[in-house]
Design a protein around this motif. Structure first.
Motif, PDB file in Angstrom:
ATOM      1  N   SER A 157      43.502  27.084  46.714  1.00  0.00           N
ATOM      2  CA  SER A 157      43.257  26.467  45.410  1.00  0.00           C
ATOM      3  C   SER A 157      43.977  27.263  44.320  1.00  0.00           C
ATOM      4  O   SER A 157      43.717  28.450  44.130  1.00  0.00           O
ATOM      5  CB  SER A 157      41.758  26.432  45.108  1.00  0.00           C
ATOM      6  N   LYS A 158      44.874  26.599  43.600  1.00  0.00           N
ATOM      7  CA  LYS A 158      45.605  27.271  42.519  1.00  0.00           C
ATOM      8  C   LYS A 158      44.659  27.726  41.412  1.00  0.00           C
ATOM      9  O   LYS A 158      44.852  28.779  40.802  1.00  0.00           O
ATOM     10  CB  LYS A 158      46.681  26.341  41.947  1.00  0.00           C
ATOM     11  N   ASP A 159      43.619  26.917  41.143  1.00  0.00           N
ATOM     12  CA  ASP A 159      42.634  27.306  40.125  1.00  0.00           C
ATOM     13  C   ASP A 159      41.935  28.597  40.518  1.00  0.00           C
ATOM     14  O   ASP A 159      41.746  29.503  39.699  1.00  0.00           O
ATOM     15  CB  ASP A 159      41.604  26.200  39.920  1.00  0.00           C
ATOM     16  N   ASN A 160      41.528  28.693  41.800  1.00  0.00           N
ATOM     17  CA  ASN A 160      40.879  29.916  42.273  1.00  0.00           C
ATOM     18  C   ASN A 160      41.819  31.103  42.190  1.00  0.00           C
ATOM     19  O   ASN A 160      41.434  32.209  41.791  1.00  0.00           O
ATOM     20  CB  ASN A 160      40.401  29.736  43.716  1.00  0.00           C
ATOM     21  N   GLN A 161      43.066  30.895  42.595  1.00  0.00           N
ATOM     22  CA  GLN A 161      44.054  31.973  42.534  1.00  0.00           C
ATOM     23  C   GLN A 161      44.187  32.512  41.113  1.00  0.00           C
ATOM     24  O   GLN A 161      44.171  33.732  40.890  1.00  0.00           O
ATOM     25  CB  GLN A 161      45.421  31.474  43.010  1.00  0.00           C
ATOM     26  N   LEU A 162      44.320  31.599  40.146  1.00  0.00           N
ATOM     27  CA  LEU A 162      44.521  32.010  38.758  1.00  0.00           C
ATOM     28  C   LEU A 162      43.316  32.765  38.211  1.00  0.00           C
ATOM     29  O   LEU A 162      43.462  33.787  37.542  1.00  0.00           O
ATOM     30  CB  LEU A 162      44.814  30.787  37.882  1.00  0.00           C
ATOM     31  N   LEU A 163      42.112  32.251  38.501  1.00  0.00           N
ATOM     32  CA  LEU A 163      40.909  32.911  37.997  1.00  0.00           C
ATOM     33  C   LEU A 163      40.747  34.296  38.602  1.00  0.00           C
ATOM     34  O   LEU A 163      40.527  35.277  37.888  1.00  0.00           O
ATOM     35  CB  LEU A 163      39.669  32.077  38.309  1.00  0.00           C
ATOM     36  N   ILE A 164      40.854  34.391  39.933  1.00  0.00           N
ATOM     37  CA  ILE A 164      40.657  35.681  40.597  1.00  0.00           C
ATOM     38  C   ILE A 164      41.740  36.671  40.166  1.00  0.00           C
ATOM     39  O   ILE A 164      41.452  37.848  39.910  1.00  0.00           O
ATOM     40  CB  ILE A 164      40.648  35.501  42.130  1.00  0.00           C
ATOM     41  N   LYS A 165      42.970  36.194  40.087  1.00  0.00           N
ATOM     42  CA  LYS A 165      44.066  37.068  39.660  1.00  0.00           C
ATOM     43  C   LYS A 165      43.812  37.598  38.261  1.00  0.00           C
ATOM     44  O   LYS A 165      44.040  38.777  37.963  1.00  0.00           O
ATOM     45  CB  LYS A 165      45.391  36.299  39.706  1.00  0.00           C
ATOM     46  N   ARG A 166      43.313  36.723  37.395  1.00  0.00           N
ATOM     47  CA  ARG A 166      43.023  37.118  36.009  1.00  0.00           C
ATOM     48  C   ARG A 166      41.953  38.204  35.967  1.00  0.00           C
ATOM     49  O   ARG A 166      42.078  39.208  35.257  1.00  0.00           O
ATOM     50  CB  ARG A 166      42.557  35.885  35.249  1.00  0.00           C
ATOM     51  N   ILE A 167      40.877  38.025  36.738  1.00  0.00           N
ATOM     52  CA  ILE A 167      39.797  39.012  36.779  1.00  0.00           C
ATOM     53  C   ILE A 167      40.313  40.355  37.288  1.00  0.00           C
ATOM     54  O   ILE A 167      40.036  41.420  36.713  1.00  0.00           O
ATOM     55  CB  ILE A 167      38.644  38.521  37.677  1.00  0.00           C
ATOM     56  N   LEU A 168      41.068  40.312  38.386  1.00  0.00           N
ATOM     57  CA  LEU A 168      41.547  41.548  39.012  1.00  0.00           C
ATOM     58  C   LEU A 168      42.556  42.278  38.131  1.00  0.00           C
ATOM     59  O   LEU A 168      42.495  43.504  37.997  1.00  0.00           O
ATOM     60  CB  LEU A 168      42.172  41.231  40.373  1.00  0.00           C
ATOM     61  N   GLN A 169      43.483  41.534  37.538  1.00  0.00           N
ATOM     62  CA  GLN A 169      44.488  42.178  36.683  1.00  0.00           C
ATOM     63  C   GLN A 169      43.853  42.801  35.450  1.00  0.00           C
ATOM     64  O   GLN A 169      44.260  43.885  35.014  1.00  0.00           O
ATOM     65  CB  GLN A 169      45.563  41.161  36.284  1.00  0.00           C
ATOM     66  N   VAL A 206      48.204  42.261  41.788  1.00  0.00           N
ATOM     67  CA  VAL A 206      47.732  41.161  42.621  1.00  0.00           C
ATOM     68  C   VAL A 206      48.877  40.313  43.159  1.00  0.00           C
ATOM     69  O   VAL A 206      49.799  39.956  42.429  1.00  0.00           O
ATOM     70  CB  VAL A 206      46.765  40.249  41.829  1.00  0.00           C
ATOM     71  N   THR A 207      48.804  39.989  44.454  1.00  0.00           N
ATOM     72  CA  THR A 207      49.704  39.036  45.094  1.00  0.00           C
ATOM     73  C   THR A 207      48.868  37.887  45.631  1.00  0.00           C
ATOM     74  O   THR A 207      47.786  38.108  46.177  1.00  0.00           O
ATOM     75  CB  THR A 207      50.474  39.695  46.258  1.00  0.00           C
ATOM     76  N   THR A 208      49.341  36.648  45.483  1.00  0.00           N
ATOM     77  CA  THR A 208      48.588  35.496  45.960  1.00  0.00           C
ATOM     78  C   THR A 208      49.388  34.724  47.003  1.00  0.00           C
ATOM     79  O   THR A 208      50.612  34.612  46.909  1.00  0.00           O
ATOM     80  CB  THR A 208      48.229  34.536  44.817  1.00  0.00           C
ATOM     81  N   VAL A 209      48.681  34.190  48.000  1.00  0.00           N
ATOM     82  CA  VAL A 209      49.266  33.293  48.992  1.00  0.00           C
ATOM     83  C   VAL A 209      48.309  32.124  49.187  1.00  0.00           C
ATOM     84  O   VAL A 209      47.130  32.205  48.828  1.00  0.00           O
ATOM     85  CB  VAL A 209      49.511  34.004  50.343  1.00  0.00           C
ATOM     86  N   SER A 210      48.813  31.021  49.790  1.00  0.00           N
ATOM     87  CA  SER A 210      48.033  29.785  49.828  1.00  0.00           C
ATOM     88  C   SER A 210      47.544  29.353  51.201  1.00  0.00           C
ATOM     89  O   SER A 210      46.923  28.298  51.317  1.00  0.00           O
ATOM     90  CB  SER A 210      48.858  28.643  49.211  1.00  0.00           C
ATOM     91  N   ASP A 211      47.831  30.129  52.246  1.00  0.00           N
ATOM     92  CA  ASP A 211      47.290  29.778  53.555  1.00  0.00           C
ATOM     93  C   ASP A 211      47.149  31.024  54.414  1.00  0.00           C
ATOM     94  O   ASP A 211      47.681  32.089  54.093  1.00  0.00           O
ATOM     95  CB  ASP A 211      48.152  28.719  54.257  1.00  0.00           C
ATOM     96  N   GLY A 212      46.421  30.887  55.521  1.00  0.00           N
ATOM     97  CA  GLY A 212      46.119  32.029  56.366  1.00  0.00           C
ATOM     98  C   GLY A 212      47.328  32.635  57.044  1.00  0.00           C
ATOM     99  O   GLY A 212      47.400  33.854  57.243  1.00  0.00           O
TER     100      GLY A 212
END
Length: 310
Positions: A196-208, A214-220
Protein backbone atom coordinates in the motif's frame (compact mmCIF):
# COMPACT_ATOMS: atom_id res chain seq x y z
CA UNK A 1 -20.98 17.81 22.26
CA UNK A 2 -17.54 18.27 23.76
CA UNK A 3 -14.95 19.59 21.33
CA UNK A 4 -11.22 19.36 22.00
CA UNK A 5 -9.21 21.28 19.43
CA UNK A 6 -5.51 20.56 19.07
CA UNK A 7 -2.78 20.26 16.45
CA UNK A 8 -2.64 16.96 14.57
CA UNK A 9 -1.26 15.39 11.41
CA UNK A 10 -3.96 15.26 8.72
CA UNK A 11 -2.06 12.55 6.81
CA UNK A 12 -2.31 10.19 9.79
CA UNK A 13 -6.08 10.77 10.03
CA UNK A 14 -6.58 9.96 6.34
CA UNK A 15 -4.41 6.86 6.68
CA UNK A 16 -6.44 5.67 9.69
CA UNK A 17 -9.69 6.10 7.75
CA UNK A 18 -8.56 4.32 4.58
CA UNK A 19 -7.08 1.38 6.50
CA UNK A 20 -9.98 0.96 8.93
CA UNK A 21 -12.19 -0.43 6.14
CA UNK A 22 -9.59 -2.83 4.70
CA UNK A 23 -11.39 -6.07 5.59
CA UNK A 24 -14.76 -4.88 4.25
CA UNK A 25 -13.15 -3.61 1.05
CA UNK A 26 -11.44 -6.95 0.49
CA UNK A 27 -14.74 -8.78 0.98
CA UNK A 28 -16.44 -6.61 -1.66
CA UNK A 29 -13.41 -6.43 -4.02
CA UNK A 30 -13.48 -2.65 -4.12
CA UNK A 31 -10.87 -0.09 -3.06
CA UNK A 32 -10.41 3.34 -1.52
CA UNK A 33 -7.92 5.74 -3.08
CA UNK A 34 -6.87 8.92 -1.28
CA UNK A 35 -5.07 12.10 -2.27
CA UNK A 36 -4.02 15.24 -0.38
CA UNK A 37 -3.39 18.47 -2.28
CA UNK A 38 0.20 19.70 -1.64
CA UNK A 39 -1.18 23.04 -0.40
CA UNK A 40 -2.82 21.32 2.58
CA UNK A 41 -0.54 21.86 5.61
CA UNK A 42 0.78 18.73 7.31
CA UNK A 43 -0.46 19.96 10.71
CA UNK A 44 -3.92 21.46 11.24
CA UNK A 45 -5.81 22.66 14.32
CA UNK A 46 -9.20 21.12 15.03
CA UNK A 47 -10.67 18.09 16.83
CA UNK A 48 -9.15 14.92 15.28
CA UNK A 49 -11.52 12.62 17.19
CA UNK A 50 -14.65 14.36 15.87
CA UNK A 51 -13.17 14.57 12.35
CA UNK A 52 -12.55 10.82 12.40
CA UNK A 53 -16.18 10.26 13.45
CA UNK A 54 -17.43 12.32 10.52
CA UNK A 55 -15.17 10.63 7.99
CA UNK A 56 -15.96 7.13 9.30
CA UNK A 57 -19.69 7.86 8.94
CA UNK A 58 -19.50 9.26 5.39
CA UNK A 59 -16.80 6.92 4.07
CA UNK A 60 -18.53 4.02 5.84
CA UNK A 61 -21.75 4.80 3.96
CA UNK A 62 -19.83 4.93 0.70
CA UNK A 63 -18.34 1.50 1.40
CA UNK A 64 -21.71 0.09 2.49
CA UNK A 65 -23.56 1.22 -0.64
CA UNK A 66 -20.82 0.49 -3.19
CA UNK A 67 -20.77 -2.99 -4.73
CA UNK A 68 -18.35 -2.38 -7.61
CA UNK A 69 -15.78 0.23 -8.56
CA UNK A 70 -14.51 2.12 -5.52
CA UNK A 71 -14.33 5.25 -3.40
CA UNK A 72 -12.13 8.31 -3.84
CA UNK A 73 -11.24 10.47 -0.83
CA UNK A 74 -9.49 13.77 -1.59
CA UNK A 75 -8.40 16.60 0.72
CA UNK A 76 -8.02 20.25 -0.29
CA UNK A 77 -8.25 23.72 1.25
CA UNK A 78 -10.76 26.52 0.68
CA UNK A 79 -9.56 30.04 1.43
CA UNK A 80 -11.92 32.60 2.98
CA UNK A 81 -11.20 36.35 3.34
CA UNK A 82 -10.58 37.36 6.97
CA UNK A 83 -11.47 33.89 8.22
CA UNK A 84 -9.63 30.67 8.83
CA UNK A 85 -9.38 28.41 5.80
CA UNK A 86 -11.61 25.38 5.46
CA UNK A 87 -10.33 21.86 5.05
CA UNK A 88 -12.41 20.19 2.36
CA UNK A 89 -12.85 16.40 2.17
CA UNK A 90 -14.55 15.10 -0.97
CA UNK A 91 -15.83 11.52 -0.95
CA UNK A 92 -16.86 10.13 -4.34
CA UNK A 93 -18.32 6.63 -4.63
CA UNK A 94 -19.66 4.46 -7.45
CA UNK A 95 -22.51 3.09 -5.36
CA UNK A 96 -26.28 2.87 -5.66
CA UNK A 97 -26.76 6.63 -5.56
CA UNK A 98 -29.60 8.62 -4.00
CA UNK A 99 -32.74 9.32 -5.99
CA UNK A 100 -33.85 12.28 -3.86
CA UNK A 101 -32.12 14.23 -1.10
CA UNK A 102 -34.98 16.00 0.68
CA UNK A 103 -34.56 15.74 4.48
CA UNK A 104 -31.52 13.49 3.92
CA UNK A 105 -29.70 14.97 6.93
CA UNK A 106 -32.61 14.72 9.36
CA UNK A 107 -32.37 12.00 12.03
CA UNK A 108 -33.99 8.70 11.05
CA UNK A 109 -34.54 9.77 7.43
CA UNK A 110 -34.58 6.74 5.19
CA UNK A 111 -34.09 7.46 1.49
CA UNK A 112 -35.84 4.20 0.67
CA UNK A 113 -37.31 1.61 3.05
CA UNK A 114 -36.07 -1.21 0.82
CA UNK A 115 -32.52 0.20 1.03
CA UNK A 116 -32.71 0.12 4.82
CA UNK A 117 -33.91 -3.48 4.79
CA UNK A 118 -31.06 -4.46 2.45
CA UNK A 119 -28.16 -2.51 3.97
CA UNK A 120 -29.27 -1.78 7.55
CA UNK A 121 -28.68 1.43 9.51
CA UNK A 122 -30.79 3.83 11.55
CA UNK A 123 -30.46 7.00 9.49
CA UNK A 124 -28.57 8.81 12.26
CA UNK A 125 -25.13 8.85 10.58
CA UNK A 126 -25.63 11.77 8.18
CA UNK A 127 -27.46 13.91 10.76
CA UNK A 128 -24.74 13.35 13.35
CA UNK A 129 -21.96 13.99 10.82
CA UNK A 130 -23.54 17.27 9.75
CA UNK A 131 -23.96 18.41 13.36
CA UNK A 132 -20.33 17.53 14.18
CA UNK A 133 -19.00 19.30 11.08
CA UNK A 134 -21.02 22.45 11.88
CA UNK A 135 -19.62 22.38 15.42
CA UNK A 136 -16.14 22.35 13.83
CA UNK A 137 -16.99 25.41 11.72
CA UNK A 138 -17.93 23.60 8.53
CA UNK A 139 -20.67 21.41 7.08
CA UNK A 140 -21.53 18.15 5.30
CA UNK A 141 -23.23 18.46 1.91
CA UNK A 142 -24.46 16.09 -0.77
CA UNK A 143 -22.86 17.65 -3.87
CA UNK A 144 -24.44 15.33 -6.42
CA UNK A 145 -25.91 11.87 -6.71
CA UNK A 146 -27.28 9.73 -9.51
CA UNK A 147 -29.20 6.51 -8.88
CA UNK A 148 -27.11 3.56 -9.99
CA UNK A 149 -24.04 5.74 -10.68
CA UNK A 150 -22.85 7.04 -7.32
CA UNK A 151 -22.70 9.99 -4.93
CA UNK A 152 -20.35 12.82 -4.01
CA UNK A 153 -20.26 14.24 -0.48
CA UNK A 154 -18.29 17.29 0.67
CA UNK A 155 -17.16 17.67 4.28
CA UNK A 156 -15.68 20.95 5.46
CA UNK A 157 -14.18 21.98 8.80
CA UNK A 158 -12.18 25.01 9.89
CA UNK A 159 -8.44 24.38 9.61
CA UNK A 160 -7.34 26.84 12.29
CA UNK A 161 -5.16 28.76 9.81
CA UNK A 162 -5.90 32.40 8.98
CA UNK A 163 -5.41 33.23 5.31
CA UNK A 164 -5.94 36.19 3.04
CA UNK A 165 -7.19 35.65 -0.51
CA UNK A 166 -3.65 36.28 -1.75
CA UNK A 167 -2.01 33.80 0.58
CA UNK A 168 -0.76 30.55 -0.91
CA UNK A 169 -0.46 27.47 1.25
CA UNK A 170 2.53 25.20 1.06
CA UNK A 171 3.81 22.39 3.19
CA UNK A 172 6.86 23.77 4.92
CA UNK A 173 10.14 22.09 4.07
CA UNK A 174 13.39 22.63 5.97
CA UNK A 175 15.99 24.60 4.03
CA UNK A 176 18.81 22.56 5.56
CA UNK A 177 19.14 18.94 6.70
CA UNK A 178 17.40 18.33 10.01
CA UNK A 179 19.75 17.58 12.88
CA UNK A 180 19.22 13.91 13.76
CA UNK A 181 21.01 13.84 17.12
CA UNK A 182 18.80 12.74 19.99
CA UNK A 183 16.01 11.32 17.82
CA UNK A 184 14.85 7.84 18.86
CA UNK A 185 15.84 6.18 15.57
CA UNK A 186 18.91 8.29 14.84
CA UNK A 187 21.34 6.64 12.37
CA UNK A 188 19.09 3.60 11.88
CA UNK A 189 18.42 2.11 8.44
CA UNK A 190 14.99 0.52 8.11
CA UNK A 191 13.39 -1.43 5.26
CA UNK A 192 9.61 -1.11 4.89
CA UNK A 193 7.83 -3.80 2.84
CA UNK A 194 4.17 -2.93 2.14
CA UNK A 195 2.11 -3.03 -1.05
CA UNK A 196 0.00 0.00 0.00
CA UNK A 197 1.51 3.32 -1.11
CA UNK A 198 -0.48 5.12 1.61
CA UNK A 199 1.02 2.84 4.27
CA UNK A 200 4.50 3.30 2.84
CA UNK A 201 4.20 7.09 2.93
CA UNK A 202 2.82 7.23 6.47
CA UNK A 203 5.35 4.80 7.95
CA UNK A 204 8.23 6.43 6.09
CA UNK A 205 7.13 9.82 7.39
CA UNK A 206 7.01 8.58 11.00
CA UNK A 207 10.40 6.87 10.77
CA UNK A 208 12.18 9.74 9.02
CA UNK A 209 10.85 12.25 11.55
CA UNK A 210 12.34 9.99 14.22
CA UNK A 211 15.78 10.06 12.58
CA UNK A 212 15.79 6.87 10.48
CA UNK A 213 16.86 6.32 6.90
CA UNK A 214 14.07 4.45 5.10
CA UNK A 215 13.80 2.26 1.99
CA UNK A 216 10.42 0.99 0.77
CA UNK A 217 9.47 -1.99 -1.40
CA UNK A 218 6.05 -3.25 -2.50
CA UNK A 219 6.21 -7.04 -2.34
CA UNK A 220 7.83 -9.88 -0.44
CA UNK A 221 10.20 -10.90 -3.22
CA UNK A 222 11.68 -7.39 -3.36
CA UNK A 223 11.91 -7.41 0.44
CA UNK A 224 14.06 -10.54 0.30
CA UNK A 225 16.28 -9.10 -2.45
CA UNK A 226 16.74 -5.78 -0.65
CA UNK A 227 17.08 -7.31 2.81
CA UNK A 228 19.89 -9.64 1.73
CA UNK A 229 21.81 -7.20 -0.47
CA UNK A 230 22.00 -4.16 1.84
CA UNK A 231 22.57 -3.78 5.59
CA UNK A 232 19.52 -2.74 7.63
CA UNK A 233 18.86 -2.40 11.35
CA UNK A 234 15.26 -3.62 11.08
CA UNK A 235 12.54 -4.61 8.61
CA UNK A 236 8.85 -3.71 8.83
CA UNK A 237 7.00 -6.48 6.98
CA UNK A 238 3.39 -6.33 5.81
CA UNK A 239 2.16 -9.92 5.96
CA UNK A 240 -0.36 -9.63 3.09
CA UNK A 241 1.56 -8.76 -0.09
CA UNK A 242 1.51 -9.92 -3.72
CA UNK A 243 4.09 -12.20 -5.39
CA UNK A 244 5.51 -13.35 -2.04
CA UNK A 245 3.62 -12.72 1.19
CA UNK A 246 5.22 -11.48 4.41
CA UNK A 247 5.24 -14.90 6.08
CA UNK A 248 7.12 -16.52 3.18
CA UNK A 249 9.46 -13.54 2.81
CA UNK A 250 10.33 -13.66 6.52
CA UNK A 251 11.02 -17.40 6.43
CA UNK A 252 13.23 -16.93 3.36
CA UNK A 253 15.18 -14.07 4.97
CA UNK A 254 15.78 -16.15 8.09
CA UNK A 255 16.92 -19.15 6.00
CA UNK A 256 19.41 -16.87 4.26
CA UNK A 257 20.93 -15.81 7.58
CA UNK A 258 19.24 -12.42 8.10
CA UNK A 259 19.05 -12.00 11.89
CA UNK A 260 17.92 -8.38 12.30
CA UNK A 261 14.50 -7.64 13.88
CA UNK A 262 11.58 -8.20 11.50
CA UNK A 263 8.34 -6.60 12.72
CA UNK A 264 5.11 -8.01 11.27
CA UNK A 265 2.39 -5.54 10.21
CA UNK A 266 -1.15 -6.89 9.84
CA UNK A 267 -4.73 -5.66 9.93
CA UNK A 268 -5.60 -8.42 12.41
CA UNK A 269 -5.19 -8.21 16.18
CA UNK A 270 -6.16 -11.84 16.83
CA UNK A 271 -3.82 -14.00 18.90
CA UNK A 272 -3.60 -16.58 16.10
CA UNK A 273 -2.23 -13.94 13.70
CA UNK A 274 0.45 -12.95 16.17
CA UNK A 275 1.45 -16.57 16.71
CA UNK A 276 1.54 -17.17 12.95
CA UNK A 277 3.83 -14.14 12.46
CA UNK A 278 6.19 -15.19 15.25
CA UNK A 279 6.25 -18.77 13.96
CA UNK A 280 7.36 -17.47 10.55
CA UNK A 281 10.35 -15.81 12.20
CA UNK A 282 9.12 -12.30 12.99
CA UNK A 283 10.49 -10.63 16.10
CA UNK A 284 7.31 -8.73 16.95
CA UNK A 285 3.78 -8.15 15.68
CA UNK A 286 1.96 -4.81 15.23
CA UNK A 287 -1.55 -4.13 13.94
CA UNK A 288 -2.79 -1.43 11.58
CA UNK A 289 -3.64 1.41 11.84
CA UNK A 290 -0.10 2.02 13.04
CA UNK A 291 0.30 3.36 16.57
CA UNK A 292 3.26 5.73 16.28
CA UNK A 293 4.44 5.42 19.90
CA UNK A 294 4.18 1.63 19.89
CA UNK A 295 6.01 1.41 16.55
CA UNK A 296 8.94 3.49 17.80
CA UNK A 297 9.03 1.63 21.13
CA UNK A 298 9.06 -1.74 19.34
CA UNK A 299 11.86 -0.74 16.99
CA UNK A 300 14.09 0.81 19.65
CA UNK A 301 13.56 -2.08 22.09
CA UNK A 302 14.35 -4.86 19.63
CA UNK A 303 17.25 -3.13 17.84
CA UNK A 304 18.92 -2.34 21.17
CA UNK A 305 18.44 -5.97 22.25
CA UNK A 306 19.94 -7.10 18.96
CA UNK A 307 23.03 -4.90 19.42
CA UNK A 308 23.58 -6.17 22.96
CA UNK A 309 23.66 -9.75 21.73
CA UNK A 310 25.93 -9.27 18.72
Amino acid sequence: MEIEKKSFDIFEVIHDITTSFEMKLQEKAIEITSSINPRVPAVVFSDPKRLRQILINIVGNAVKFTEKGGIRLSVDMIQRPEQSALLAFKIVDSGIGISESKDLFKPFHQEDASTTRRFGGTGLGLALSKALAQTLGGDVELVESTAGVGSTFLITIESGRMLSTQTSITVEKPSAPVEQTGLPLSDMKILVADDSKDNQLLIKRILQRSGASVTTVSDGELAVQEGTSHPYDAILMDMQMPILDGYSATRKLRSLGVEIPIVALTAHAMQEEMQKSLAAGCTAHLTKPIDKSLLLHTLTTHTEHQKRHL
